[in-house]
Design a protein around this motif. Sequence first.
Motif, PDB file in Angstrom:
ATOM      1  N   PRO A 164      -2.999  -3.410 -43.571  1.00 22.04           N
ATOM      2  CA  PRO A 164      -1.886  -3.714 -44.483  1.00 22.04           C
ATOM      3  C   PRO A 164      -0.750  -2.722 -44.310  1.00 22.04           C
ATOM      4  O   PRO A 164      -0.963  -1.550 -43.983  1.00 22.04           O
ATOM      5  N   ALA A 179       1.377  -5.651 -52.686  1.00 21.65           N
ATOM      6  CA  ALA A 179       1.455  -7.118 -52.801  1.00 21.65           C
ATOM      7  C   ALA A 179       0.370  -7.740 -51.928  1.00 21.65           C
ATOM      8  O   ALA A 179       0.649  -8.235 -50.835  1.00 21.65           O
ATOM      9  N   GLU A 226       2.481  -4.261 -48.415  1.00 15.73           N
ATOM     10  CA  GLU A 226       1.382  -5.194 -48.677  1.00 15.73           C
ATOM     11  C   GLU A 226       0.308  -4.589 -49.568  1.00 15.73           C
ATOM     12  O   GLU A 226      -0.393  -5.325 -50.281  1.00 15.73           O
ATOM     13  N   ALA A 238      -1.196 -10.483 -51.876  1.00 12.45           N
ATOM     14  CA  ALA A 238      -1.012 -11.876 -51.473  1.00 12.45           C
ATOM     15  C   ALA A 238      -0.203 -11.974 -50.190  1.00 12.45           C
ATOM     16  O   ALA A 238      -0.405 -12.905 -49.388  1.00 12.45           O
ATOM     17  N   ASP A 239       0.693 -11.027 -49.954  1.00 17.02           N
ATOM     18  CA  ASP A 239       1.492 -11.042 -48.725  1.00 17.02           C
ATOM     19  C   ASP A 239       0.609 -10.753 -47.514  1.00 17.02           C
ATOM     20  O   ASP A 239       0.813 -11.322 -46.439  1.00 17.02           O
ATOM     21  N   TRP A 240      -0.364  -9.848 -47.685  1.00 15.15           N
ATOM     22  CA  TRP A 240      -1.288  -9.580 -46.576  1.00 15.15           C
ATOM     23  C   TRP A 240      -2.144 -10.807 -46.296  1.00 15.15           C
ATOM     24  O   TRP A 240      -2.346 -11.180 -45.138  1.00 15.15           O
ATOM     25  N   ALA A 256      -1.390 -13.896 -46.832  1.00 17.70           N
ATOM     26  CA  ALA A 256      -0.535 -14.900 -46.189  1.00 17.70           C
ATOM     27  C   ALA A 256      -0.308 -14.564 -44.719  1.00 17.70           C
ATOM     28  O   ALA A 256      -0.350 -15.452 -43.856  1.00 17.70           O
ATOM     29  N   ARG A 257      -0.083 -13.297 -44.422  1.00 15.88           N
ATOM     30  CA  ARG A 257       0.198 -12.909 -43.028  1.00 15.88           C
ATOM     31  C   ARG A 257      -1.033 -13.019 -42.150  1.00 15.88           C
ATOM     32  O   ARG A 257      -0.969 -13.568 -41.044  1.00 15.88           O
ATOM     33  N   LYS A 296      -1.664 -17.383 -41.290  1.00 16.06           N
ATOM     34  CA  LYS A 296      -1.141 -17.426 -39.934  1.00 16.06           C
ATOM     35  C   LYS A 296      -2.272 -17.666 -38.943  1.00 16.06           C
ATOM     36  O   LYS A 296      -2.160 -18.442 -38.009  1.00 16.06           O
TER      37      LYS A 296
END
Length: 381
Positions: free
Chosen positions: A360, A367, A364, A369-371, A373-374, A378
């Motif tokens: 991360p 946050a 991240e 949730a951003d990790w 999502a990435r 992906k």
Amino acid sequence: MTSIGGAEMVDWKLAVATATRFVRPGPEISREEARAVVAELRRHAKASEEHVRSFTRMIPDGHEPEDTPVLVVDRAGWIRANVAGFRELLSPLLGKMQDRRGGGPGNAVLGAVGGKVTGVELGMLLSFLASRVLGQYETFAPATRELPASSNGGGRLLLVAPNIVHVERELEVDPHDFRLWVALHEETHRTQFTGVPWLRDHLQGEIQSFLDETDVDPMTVLERLREAAQAFSGGSRPEGERGEEGDDGGRSLVEIVQTPAQREVLGRLTAVMSLLEGHADFVMDGVGPDVVASVAEIREKFQQRRARGASRLDLALRKLLGLDAKLRQYRDGEKFVRAVVDEVGMDGFNRVWTSPNTLPTKAEIAAPADWVARVHRKADS
């Protein structure tokens, strides 16, 4: 280490002698009780291996990573181990500073005096820390006659017996439960580095990148440290009180001496350390209810102790040395791990150990949730 006229930039022997002389004495304990504590800590360290591996699922069945020694030490032993680690890690930087300073009789004398001054300063810092550390996984640990390490050039687990006894008495918790609880945290760190082969080299590379960006002119370094010390000369401000714009009074010594390039590296290091510390806290509390009967009481009392510090001086030193940032790493990293595990499960979280690209970022950590999502969306798309 490179030297000029036999004088090193840091007098390492003096650092050990100073720290050992000024470190606080440990708790009063009989020889028999001390032996029992050491034996129990060794048993808990061994038992923690299976608990941590079963809970984290980081090490596949049938795979046995390289073993690293578990050492139960006193405060002097912790000091000697950390001086050896500092010497190993800082050797390239100090060599550059030595070369930059140049030769000549005058510089040789200055180097001898400066090395002793720096040795005393490092020793005083270690004397402060040596009474506070409960355990430590030494990632960059050169083997010595007294302190063995893994054969791959680093790695050993230290449990500081007098500090563990001191804290369990201070908190008035069950000593057997507390010793196992501490062992679970430190064993998690050992599992992180033995179960993820690339992690040690990655972390070492980031630290060396940070050191490579350090101003290697000794006078420049001393000047920046002097300015940093002046920023703290007025003492710590009450919480919430801010200085003038650009005032460094609220920043740690580590933050003040950074270059812009170092700030980028430190951001990545902060994210990694938050992950490692938060993961260890998450694991020790996750395993705890099954094997540590009083884990809830221990956690509550230990968190209160972390937050308040031992004294006003302790709080000021924690701020100066950047130790408050370490406390935030425990808190923020644990929130990150918990949120990710809640979202994608333990196996989904373990994708974090795939490569440096799946670690991360600092953003991240705040946050999760951003990790997810990435890394997950992906990869799964």
